[in-house]
Design a protein around this motif. Structure first.
Motif, PDB file in Angstrom:
ATOM      1  N   SER A  18      49.837  33.508 -48.787  1.00 51.13           N
ATOM      2  CA  SER A  18      49.741  34.902 -48.361  1.00 51.13           C
ATOM      3  C   SER A  18      49.672  34.855 -46.832  1.00 51.13           C
ATOM      4  O   SER A  18      48.874  34.090 -46.280  1.00 51.13           O
ATOM      5  CB  SER A  18      48.469  35.518 -48.935  1.00 51.13           C
ATOM      6  N   THR A  19      50.488  35.630 -46.153  1.00 44.51           N
ATOM      7  CA  THR A  19      50.457  35.585 -44.680  1.00 44.51           C
ATOM      8  C   THR A  19      49.101  36.090 -44.155  1.00 44.51           C
ATOM      9  O   THR A  19      48.630  35.622 -43.125  1.00 44.51           O
ATOM     10  CB  THR A  19      51.606  36.418 -44.071  1.00 44.51           C
ATOM     11  N   GLN A  42      56.130  34.681 -50.589  1.00 47.01           N
ATOM     12  CA  GLN A  42      54.713  34.357 -50.743  1.00 47.01           C
ATOM     13  C   GLN A  42      54.454  33.952 -52.192  1.00 47.01           C
ATOM     14  O   GLN A  42      55.015  34.530 -53.116  1.00 47.01           O
ATOM     15  CB  GLN A  42      53.832  35.563 -50.435  1.00 47.01           C
ATOM     16  N   ARG A  46      48.903  39.320 -51.750  1.00 47.69           N
ATOM     17  CA  ARG A  46      47.778  40.174 -52.163  1.00 47.69           C
ATOM     18  C   ARG A  46      48.024  41.624 -51.763  1.00 47.69           C
ATOM     19  O   ARG A  46      48.502  41.910 -50.667  1.00 47.69           O
ATOM     20  CB  ARG A  46      46.477  39.676 -51.513  1.00 47.69           C
ATOM     21  N   GLY A  47      47.690  42.555 -52.680  1.00 44.20           N
ATOM     22  CA  GLY A  47      47.777  43.981 -52.383  1.00 44.20           C
ATOM     23  C   GLY A  47      46.387  44.582 -52.251  1.00 44.20           C
ATOM     24  O   GLY A  47      45.376  43.862 -52.275  1.00 44.20           O
ATOM     25  N   ARG A  48      46.323  45.876 -52.110  1.00 40.65           N
ATOM     26  CA  ARG A  48      45.032  46.559 -51.975  1.00 40.65           C
ATOM     27  C   ARG A  48      44.277  46.502 -53.300  1.00 40.65           C
ATOM     28  O   ARG A  48      44.870  46.355 -54.346  1.00 40.65           O
ATOM     29  CB  ARG A  48      45.247  48.015 -51.552  1.00 40.65           C
ATOM     30  N   LYS A 113      57.819  53.635 -53.880  1.00 41.21           N
ATOM     31  CA  LYS A 113      57.116  52.901 -52.814  1.00 41.21           C
ATOM     32  C   LYS A 113      58.020  51.850 -52.181  1.00 41.21           C
ATOM     33  O   LYS A 113      58.556  50.975 -52.863  1.00 41.21           O
ATOM     34  CB  LYS A 113      55.856  52.248 -53.396  1.00 41.21           C
TER      35      LYS A 113
HETATM   36  C1  BTN Z   1      49.433  47.346 -51.076  1.00 41.90           C
HETATM   37  O1  BTN Z   1      48.755  47.088 -52.082  1.00 41.90           O
HETATM   38  O2  BTN Z   1      50.152  48.343 -51.022  1.00 41.90           O
HETATM   39  C2  BTN Z   1      49.376  46.431 -49.879  1.00 41.90           C
HETATM   40  C3  BTN Z   1      50.376  45.319 -49.964  1.00 41.90           C
HETATM   41  C4  BTN Z   1      50.315  44.388 -48.770  1.00 41.90           C
HETATM   42  C5  BTN Z   1      51.228  43.184 -48.954  1.00 41.90           C
HETATM   43  C6  BTN Z   1      51.350  42.378 -47.704  1.00 41.90           C
HETATM   44  S1  BTN Z   1      52.674  41.206 -47.775  1.00 41.90           S
HETATM   45  C7  BTN Z   1      52.112  40.468 -46.303  1.00 41.90           C
HETATM   46  C8  BTN Z   1      50.611  40.392 -46.409  1.00 41.90           C
HETATM   47  N1  BTN Z   1      50.192  39.219 -47.145  1.00 41.90           N
HETATM   48  C9  BTN Z   1      49.597  39.544 -48.304  1.00 41.90           C
HETATM   49  O3  BTN Z   1      49.161  38.723 -49.122  1.00 41.90           O
HETATM   50  N2  BTN Z   1      49.541  40.851 -48.440  1.00 41.90           N
HETATM   51  C10 BTN Z   1      50.133  41.548 -47.322  1.00 41.90           C
END
Ligand code: BTN
Length: 254
Positions: A18-19, A42, A46-48, A113
């Motif tokens: 994950s960056t 990746q 990870r997301g929110r 989205k």
């Molecule tokens: C969301 O849930 O809408 C947020 C998503 C964010 C994804 C980005 S991809 C680059 C960075 N690295 C991650 O693991 N997550 C964020």
């Protein structure tokens, strides 16, 4: 610590777990401070709210970091600035995409989205607090997987051809840094008004989801603290966190 801010350099990795995680580790090791890192894919995006972020080749996975100290506004405004920067870029040539910001920090096109953002505060003894903003943007995917809440779309699907993901990453970093400098210098009022001008959320009927709770009503706008203000027959409520669906018609999510 190495700072990469001056020329908006982006560090390109072919793959990362994950960056955001990668950049957080660099900050904790005091190896980087103001930096931007891109990954071609990746393995553990990870997301929110602890959600997974699908990250196949062809997408944009970018994290930007900077010290966050002595500000009189909360870190959420970094995502507000990133959203304004990215939506502005995507509306212009060569992308010319009809995009809108959706509270709190998504970018939508045609009700689907296109981009999500995840900001994280990095704190540790002896290290200045830093914000890491992670940006996930569907660029060249022919078919995009929906996340658990929203249908998804890519720039390819919208425009019918591929784009240079690395160039887009560099444009985002430079435009974000400009927007952020303005926010630090002039405050958040102007940023919020730019955000509202690019957003469909104020003035829409919305449903806010917070854990298991749902609240539907009319969005009258956002507060100075970037809370979503929603009114219905039971009164007015302010939300500082959560997910939000724009309701066009009953049962249709945006
Ligand atoms: C969301 O849930 O809408 C947020 C998503 C964010 C994804 C980005 S991809 C680059 C960075 N690295 C991650 O693991 N997550 C964020």
């Amino acid at each position: 610590m190495e700072a990469l801010e001056e020329d908006n350099k982006v560090l390109f990795l072919s793959c990362a777990d994950s960056t955001n995680t990668w950049l957080k580790e660099q900050i904790l090791k005091q190896a980087l401070s103001c930096a931007a890192v891109f990954a071609g894919r990746q393995t553990a995006g990870r997301g929110r709210h602890g959600r997974h972020w699908e990250s196949p080749e062809g997408g944009l996975y970018l994290s930007i970091s900077f010290p966050f100290e002595n500000q009189n506004f909360p870190p959420i405004f970094s995502c507000v600035a990133a959203g304004v920067a990215i939506a502005g870029i995507l509306r212009r040539e060569p992308y010319t995409a009809d995009v809108f910001l959706k509270w709190p920090n998504d970018i939508f096109a045609g009700g689907r989205k296109l981009c999500g953002m995840l900001s994280e505060l990095v704190t540790a003894p002896g290290i200045a607090p830093h914000v890491v903003i992670g940006i996930g943007l569907n660029v060249n995917a022919k078919v995009v997987t929906a996340d658990s809440l929203y249908e998804a779309v890519s720039l390819f699907e919208l425009k019918g051809h591929e784009f240079d993901v690395r160039l887009l990453a560099e444009q985002i970093v430079s435009e974000f840094r400009r927007e952020w400098r303005n926010t630090v210098e002039f405050g958040t009022e102007q940023l919020i008004s730019h955000w509202c001008a690019l957003s469909e959320t104020p003035g829409a009927h919305v449903e806010v989801l917070q854990d298991e709770n749902r609240f539907a009503g009319y969005c009258v706008g956002v507060s100075d603290a970037f809370e979503l203000i929603v009114e219905n027959e039971n009164g007015s409520r302010r939300f500082s966190a959560g997910d939000c669906r724009t309701l066009r018609q009953p049962g249709v999510q945006r």
